[in-house]
Scaffold this active site. Sequence first.
Site, PDB file in Angstrom:
ATOM      1  N   SER A 176       0.804  -1.123  -0.042  1.00 39.56           N
ATOM      2  CA  SER A 176      -0.064  -0.253   0.036  1.00 39.56           C
ATOM      3  C   SER A 176       0.947   1.300  -0.054  1.00 39.56           C
ATOM      4  CB  SER A 176      -0.866  -0.011   1.350  1.00 39.56           C
ATOM      5  OG  SER A 176      -1.467   1.231   1.528  1.00 39.56           O
ATOM      6  N   TYR A 216      -1.643  -0.836  10.585  1.00 39.37           N
ATOM      7  CA  TYR A 216      -1.576  -0.971   9.163  1.00 39.37           C
ATOM      8  C   TYR A 216      -0.269  -0.457   8.413  1.00 39.37           C
ATOM      9  CZ  TYR A 216      -3.752  -0.850   4.285  1.00 39.37           C
ATOM     10  OH  TYR A 216      -4.112  -1.088   2.999  1.00 39.37           O
TER      11      TYR A 216
END
Length: 258
Positions: free
Chosen positions: A126, A139
């Site tokens: 990501s 995350y």
Amino acid sequence: MNDRSVRVLITGAGSGLGAALARAWEVRGATVLRTDRTPGEGIHPLDITSDADWAAVRDHVAQTWGGLDVLVNNAGIAGGGRLDVAGIDEWQRLVDINLLGAVRGTATFTPVFKQQGSGRIVNVASLAGLVHPAGMAGYNATKAAVVALTETTGHELAAHGVSAHVVCPSYFRTNLMAGVEGRDAALQSVMSKLVEDSPISADDIAAAVLDAIDVGTEVIIPDDAARGAVQLKQTDRASYDAVMRAQARKLDKIAEQA
């Protein structure tokens, strides 16, 4: 590599980016094994947190294809939360799925690739693996670890004819938020809006990923928003920090108003 002879295994291919990547490779004529934890038509079962499932899918690939050309560790979950809100159980779930899922896939198929003397490993991380917004420590940390894992994999396996690529997109329209779990409702609200309002589709990201792999790009930043964020961090750290800290204040304000 001739796409019409390519054998591709994709995790988390039941929906979202995994399904888009599968479609993109299939349009090129590749043979794709779609795997997912959730059963469905045309989906081979694979829980990426299970060593037994990985062994079973490796055996299936060996018996069906006799080898593998591309492993795509795509499956993952959204999550995170501010440091005083998210629990250790949330951190553990992110680590088990986002990081160790990719580790298990890589470790399972590395002997196959070494024996063949060829292969590609594509890990979907990501933008959060390169740029680290407030409220998303868990995350961010797992996605940054996937970036590090991919670089190490590329160095370690280069002598065996194997390349490694990591994908770092910004927000794009997908169903990723549908399964999000966590205590930080303010963060979930912000992330959901960013996903819903994105002009970028999963198919857009998939097309950019395949084009980047074609030319051998190892760190794939497939959209303008992601490239702009990375460039800001690299060229103007003070402005980058100011943006990130303003976002942190905004997140706290949203939580206060809830």
